[in-house]
Write a protein that holds these residues in place. Structure first.
Motif, PDB file in Angstrom:
ATOM      1  N   VAL A  37      19.202 169.351  45.537  1.00 48.15           N
ATOM      2  CA  VAL A  37      18.274 170.233  46.251  1.00 48.15           C
ATOM      3  C   VAL A  37      18.902 170.554  47.606  1.00 48.15           C
ATOM      4  O   VAL A  37      19.646 169.736  48.157  1.00 48.15           O
ATOM      5  CB  VAL A  37      16.875 169.597  46.425  1.00 48.15           C
ATOM      6  N   SER A  38      18.597 171.742  48.117  1.00 47.36           N
ATOM      7  CA  SER A  38      19.106 172.169  49.416  1.00 47.36           C
ATOM      8  C   SER A  38      17.942 172.596  50.297  1.00 47.36           C
ATOM      9  O   SER A  38      16.955 173.153  49.809  1.00 47.36           O
ATOM     10  CB  SER A  38      20.091 173.323  49.249  1.00 47.36           C
ATOM     11  N   ILE A  39      18.078 172.337  51.597  1.00 42.56           N
ATOM     12  CA  ILE A  39      17.048 172.664  52.581  1.00 42.56           C
ATOM     13  C   ILE A  39      17.679 173.524  53.667  1.00 42.56           C
ATOM     14  O   ILE A  39      18.685 173.137  54.262  1.00 42.56           O
ATOM     15  CB  ILE A  39      16.469 171.376  53.217  1.00 42.56           C
ATOM     16  N   THR A  89      21.602 173.557  57.562  1.00 49.68           N
ATOM     17  CA  THR A  89      21.318 173.381  56.130  1.00 49.68           C
ATOM     18  C   THR A  89      21.732 171.980  55.694  1.00 49.68           C
ATOM     19  O   THR A  89      22.758 171.468  56.143  1.00 49.68           O
ATOM     20  CB  THR A  89      22.074 174.436  55.295  1.00 49.68           C
ATOM     21  N   ALA A  90      20.929 171.391  54.821  1.00 47.89           N
ATOM     22  CA  ALA A  90      21.247 170.065  54.276  1.00 47.89           C
ATOM     23  C   ALA A  90      21.158 170.120  52.755  1.00 47.89           C
ATOM     24  O   ALA A  90      20.295 170.804  52.196  1.00 47.89           O
ATOM     25  CB  ALA A  90      20.286 169.011  54.815  1.00 47.89           C
ATOM     26  N   HIS A  91      22.050 169.413  52.103  1.00 44.18           N
ATOM     27  CA  HIS A  91      22.092 169.335  50.639  1.00 44.18           C
ATOM     28  C   HIS A  91      21.978 167.870  50.243  1.00 44.18           C
ATOM     29  O   HIS A  91      22.613 167.006  50.857  1.00 44.18           O
ATOM     30  CB  HIS A  91      23.408 169.903  50.102  1.00 44.18           C
ATOM     31  N   PHE A  92      21.171 167.600  49.227  1.00 44.18           N
ATOM     32  CA  PHE A  92      20.990 166.236  48.755  1.00 44.18           C
ATOM     33  C   PHE A  92      21.282 166.167  47.264  1.00 44.18           C
ATOM     34  O   PHE A  92      20.954 167.085  46.511  1.00 44.18           O
ATOM     35  CB  PHE A  92      19.558 165.759  49.022  1.00 44.18           C
ATOM     36  N   GLY A  93      21.893 165.068  46.863  1.00 45.12           N
ATOM     37  CA  GLY A  93      22.188 164.840  45.460  1.00 45.12           C
ATOM     38  C   GLY A  93      21.636 163.510  45.008  1.00 45.12           C
ATOM     39  O   GLY A  93      21.685 162.529  45.758  1.00 45.12           O
ATOM     40  N   LEU A  94      21.106 163.489  43.806  1.00 45.58           N
ATOM     41  CA  LEU A  94      20.619 162.259  43.193  1.00 45.58           C
ATOM     42  C   LEU A  94      21.622 161.846  42.130  1.00 45.58           C
ATOM     43  O   LEU A  94      21.958 162.641  41.243  1.00 45.58           O
ATOM     44  CB  LEU A  94      19.229 162.476  42.573  1.00 45.58           C
ATOM     45  N   ILE A 112      24.995 165.530  50.587  1.00 45.78           N
ATOM     46  CA  ILE A 112      26.266 165.955  50.002  1.00 45.78           C
ATOM     47  C   ILE A 112      26.666 167.310  50.582  1.00 45.78           C
ATOM     48  O   ILE A 112      25.893 167.939  51.307  1.00 45.78           O
ATOM     49  CB  ILE A 112      26.181 166.030  48.456  1.00 45.78           C
ATOM     50  N   GLU A 113      27.844 167.774  50.247  1.00 45.02           N
ATOM     51  CA  GLU A 113      28.324 169.090  50.679  1.00 45.02           C
ATOM     52  C   GLU A 113      27.803 170.168  49.727  1.00 45.02           C
ATOM     53  O   GLU A 113      27.508 169.892  48.560  1.00 45.02           O
ATOM     54  CB  GLU A 113      29.855 169.117  50.686  1.00 45.02           C
ATOM     55  N   ALA A 114      27.746 171.398  50.219  1.00 45.55           N
ATOM     56  CA  ALA A 114      27.257 172.526  49.411  1.00 45.55           C
ATOM     57  C   ALA A 114      28.009 172.623  48.089  1.00 45.55           C
ATOM     58  O   ALA A 114      27.398 172.770  47.024  1.00 45.55           O
ATOM     59  CB  ALA A 114      27.377 173.831  50.193  1.00 45.55           C
ATOM     60  N   GLU A 115      29.315 172.533  48.134  1.00 46.46           N
ATOM     61  CA  GLU A 115      30.128 172.687  46.924  1.00 46.46           C
ATOM     62  C   GLU A 115      29.844 171.602  45.896  1.00 46.46           C
ATOM     63  O   GLU A 115      30.031 171.810  44.703  1.00 46.46           O
ATOM     64  CB  GLU A 115      31.621 172.701  47.288  1.00 46.46           C
ATOM     65  N   ASP A 116      29.400 170.442  46.362  1.00 48.65           N
ATOM     66  CA  ASP A 116      29.081 169.349  45.452  1.00 48.65           C
ATOM     67  C   ASP A 116      27.860 169.664  44.589  1.00 48.65           C
ATOM     68  O   ASP A 116      27.675 169.048  43.534  1.00 48.65           O
ATOM     69  CB  ASP A 116      28.826 168.052  46.226  1.00 48.65           C
ATOM     70  N   THR A 117      27.029 170.624  45.030  1.00 48.49           N
ATOM     71  CA  THR A 117      25.835 170.982  44.262  1.00 48.49           C
ATOM     72  C   THR A 117      26.164 171.876  43.070  1.00 48.49           C
ATOM     73  O   THR A 117      25.391 171.954  42.124  1.00 48.49           O
ATOM     74  CB  THR A 117      24.803 171.724  45.141  1.00 48.49           C
TER      75      THR A 117
END
Length: 145
Positions: free
Chosen positions: A54-56, A39-44, A7-12
Motif C-alpha cells: 500500500v502507498s500513502i 509519500t510512503a510505501h509499505f509492504g507486508l 519499502i521503496e516505490a519500485e519494491d511495490t
C-alpha cells in the motif's frame, strides 16, 4: 512470520502489477508522486516474501476542506494470499502512519469489488461511481481520523 515495513516505490511493482495492472507493462505500476518525500510505501511480507503493498500520498481531495489529508493508493494483495487479513493489516498500518503525521483524513479511489472490504473498516463512499479507463468502476471513499 508476518512483517510490515516501509519499502521503496519500485519494491511495490511486483505486487501492483499482477493485482492492479494485469497484462500491462511493469512501467504502468509507477504512479505520479511515488518518489516524493511526502509519500510512503509499505509492504507486508511472510517469511521474507512480499505479499501485499500500500502507498500513502500527502495530497488533498479537491472537493474537501479538511486539512492535512492523505490519499491511499496501490493497495494490492497477491491473489493467492487474499482473504487472509493481510489487506486489513496494511490499511491499519496506513492509518497509523497518517495519524503519526497528524493526518485528519484518508481518501482513495476504491474499485467496485473492494467497497465492502473498506466499509467494514469504517470507510464511507462519497459520490457516485465513476470509470477509470482501462481499470474499471471506482468510488471515492474516505475516513476521518
Amino acid at each position: 512470520m508476518i512483517l510490515i515495513r516501509q519499502i521503496e516505490a519500485e519494491d511495490t511493482f511486483p505486487v501492483r502489477q499482477p493485482v492492479l495492472r494485469p497484462g500491462k507493462p511493469i512501467e504502468s505500476c509507477h504512479f505520479d508522486g511515488d518518489n516524493l518525500g511526502t509519500t510512503a510505501h509499505f509492504g507486508l511480507s511472510e517469511n521474507e516474501e512480499l505479499l501485499a503493498v500500500v502507498s500513502i500520498y500527502k495530497t488533498k481531495y479537491p472537493e474537501c476542506t479538511i486539512e492535512n489529508q492523505f490519499q491511499m493508493r496501490g493497495m494490492a494483495v497477491l491473489e493467492n494470499h487474499q482473504r487472509m487479513g493481510f489487506g486489513e493489516q496494511l490499511v491499519k498500518k496506513a492509518e497509523h502512519y497518517v495519524k503519526e503525521k497528524n493526518g485528519k483524513l484518508i481518501w482513495f479511489n476504491a474499485r467496485q469489488k473492494a467497497v465492502s472490504f473498506y466499509e467494514k473498516l469504517g470507510y464511507k463512499i462519497n459520490g457516485d461511481a465513476f470509470e477509470i479507463e482501462g481499470v474499471g468502476t471506482h468510488y471515492i471513499m474516505y475516513k476521518r481520523l
